[in-house]
Scaffold this motif. Structure first.
Motif, mmCIF file in Angstrom:
data_model
loop_
_atom_site.group_PDB
_atom_site.id
_atom_site.type_symbol
_atom_site.label_atom_id
_atom_site.label_comp_id
_atom_site.label_asym_id
_atom_site.label_seq_id
_atom_site.Cartn_x
_atom_site.Cartn_y
_atom_site.Cartn_z
ATOM 1 N N LEU A 248 -4.789 -2.363 6.490
ATOM 2 C CA LEU A 248 -5.538 -1.100 6.562
ATOM 3 C C LEU A 248 -5.183 -0.192 5.390
ATOM 4 O O LEU A 248 -6.063 0.409 4.759
ATOM 5 N N GLN A 252 -7.741 0.773 2.354
ATOM 6 C CA GLN A 252 -8.055 2.197 2.282
ATOM 7 C C GLN A 252 -7.748 2.763 0.900
ATOM 8 O O GLN A 252 -8.541 3.504 0.322
ATOM 9 N N HIS A 255 -10.320 1.631 -1.415
ATOM 10 C CA HIS A 255 -11.545 2.404 -1.212
ATOM 11 C C HIS A 255 -11.455 3.764 -1.908
ATOM 12 O O HIS A 255 -12.454 4.282 -2.409
ATOM 13 N N TRP A 256 -10.235 4.317 -1.966
ATOM 14 C CA TRP A 256 -10.043 5.618 -2.610
ATOM 15 C C TRP A 256 -9.968 5.514 -4.138
ATOM 16 O O TRP A 256 -9.891 6.525 -4.821
ATOM 17 N N GLY A 263 -1.362 -0.071 -1.621
ATOM 18 C CA GLY A 263 -1.242 0.042 -0.171
ATOM 19 C C GLY A 263 -0.256 -0.950 0.404
ATOM 20 O O GLY A 263 0.530 -0.619 1.311
#
Length: 420
Positions: A248, A252, A255-256, A263
């Motif tokens: 996750l 994420q 995605h940013w 991550g």
């Protein structure tokens, strides 16, 4: 329903073929007295070009249609993230047991000259290389990316080489590993900055701050008595939870605008040591199993790129600068740290190992558009060659040391009375 089952069966068949190719690559590498990762990387990267050479674009489309490539990319990313959780955990909790002076000098020697060598290579790319090698990345991001690429040492591959040669507990092995851990930690951070530059410096700095905060808070929470007790009693279930959190966080952050690597590292650094090592190890093994899929996806990106001449000049320059930066820098740092010549040379050779970590760094830069396909290929060749050099160079150093140890006895003349 039948189409869905057929599609799932196709994905499973391709996955089995990839894992078999990786297994054969590892066996071939062992037979050639090379680190297994060299054979695994080559097998993964060459799968797609081999299919393309045999069956052409039609054959490739039949073996790897779009509906299969998508799941493979996801599996490759999952494997990479889970593997990097373990790498980050090992980086955080590795200990050398050596003096700070020796570790400090070797780390500086391993990192600073290699970074300068990377800057020299980036200058050549910007000022003298053709547009096919230069690509279209922003100059600051490209410079930082190439500098990082020449600075990396593959901690997992280095650990395996030390284990195979029974050098894990030797002062030389500990010194090389300690320097590699610190160097790679800095290199991963610079990689995140390089990728972030293309997406906006301010956003990248904010996300870096968020990552650091998550790491610190996570470590405080997980070191509590209750989480530690759960990890000791239910290591498998806890491992699943950590793996899910890592996935996750990775997707994420991607995605940013940052790489998924960041991550994975945030979660890996947040996990404490002690009993938590038993939680992280299975996660890393699972990721290691799926990493060959990541190589196949990388090979597909290269195979689908526009055809161009082999960048021989870039390959040669990358090799010369990479070897000079790591072996020369590691040797100099070890000598300044008080080590003898043989130890210093051995440390430099060990730190020249790049392997899997380098390929991950390069793929991250390639996916972010920081590396052209020609520069990517040149640096991949550099990574494989420098890793393959490690074993033969270590054997050469050992043979020279044995020969030098035997010379004094042969040169001492017999004294009167037969007493040597």
């Amino acid at each position: 329903m039948s189409d869905l089952l057929l599609h799932a069966g196709h994905v499973a068949a391709v996955l089995a073929a990839v894992l078999l190719a990786a297994h054969l690559g590892r066996r071939a590498a062992r037979a050639a007295r090379q680190p297994e990762v060299v054979g695994e990387i080559l097998a993964g990267i060459l799968v797609v070009p081999a299919v393309l050479a045999v069956g052409g674009t039609t054959g490739l489309a039949g073996v790897l249609p779009a509906g299969v490539v998508g799941p493979l990319k996801v599996l490759g990313q999952i494997g990479l993230v889970l593997f990097l959780v373990g790498v980050a955990h090992e980086l955080r909790h590795g200990r050398s047991g050596l003096g700070a002076r020796a570790v400090g000098w070797v780390t500086a020697g391993s990192f600073v000259p290699a970074l300068l060598a990377g800057l020299a290579m980036a200058a050549w790319v910007l000022l003298a290389a053709g547009p096919d090698v230069r690509g279209s990345a922003p100059a600051p991001a490209l410079v930082l990316m190439v500098a990082v690429a020449l600075s990396v040492t593959a901690v997992p591959v280095l650990a395996r080489i030390l284990e195979d040669r029974r050098m894990v507990d030797s002062p030389t092995g500990k010194l090389a590993m300690a320097a590699a851990v610190v160097t790679d930690s800095a290199a991963w951070l610079l990689l995140v900055v390089a990728v972030g530059i293309s997406g906006g410096v301010l956003v990248s700095l904010i996300l870096l701050a968020v990552g650091v905060a998550v790491t610190v808070v996570g470590r405080i929470l997980l070191r509590g008595k209750a989480p530690t007790a759960i990890a000791e009693r239910f290591p498998k279930a806890t491992g699943v939870g950590v793996a899910v959190l890592a996935l996750l966080a990775a997707f994420q952050f991607e995605h940013w605008g940052l790489t998924a690597v960041f991550g994975a590292f945030v979660v890996g650094l947040a996990v404490p040591g002690g009993p938590w090592a038993g939680v992280v190890r299975p996660i890393m093994r699972t990721g290691r199993l799926l990493v060959p899929v990541f190589f196949v996806v990388a090979g597909m990106g290269v195979a689908n790129a526009p055809r161009a001449a082999v960048p021989w000049a870039a390959i040669l320059i990358a090799l010369v600068l990479a070897v000079a930066g790591k072996i020369g820098g590691g040797y100099l740092g070890a000598r300044l740290g008080g080590q003898d010549r043989r130890t210093a040379l051995t440390v430099g050779v060990l730190l020249n190992t790049r392997g899997l970590t380098e390929i991950v760094v390069l793929q991250a830069g390639y996916s972010a558009g920081l590396l052209s396909v020609q520069l990517f290929l040149a640096l991949v060749v550099m990574a494989l060659v420098t890793t393959a050099m490690t074993g033969p160079l270590l054997s050469l150093i050992e043979r020279r040391a044995r020969r030098n140890a035997a010379v004094p006895r042969q040169l001492v003349p017999d004294l009167p009375g037969g007493t040597p």
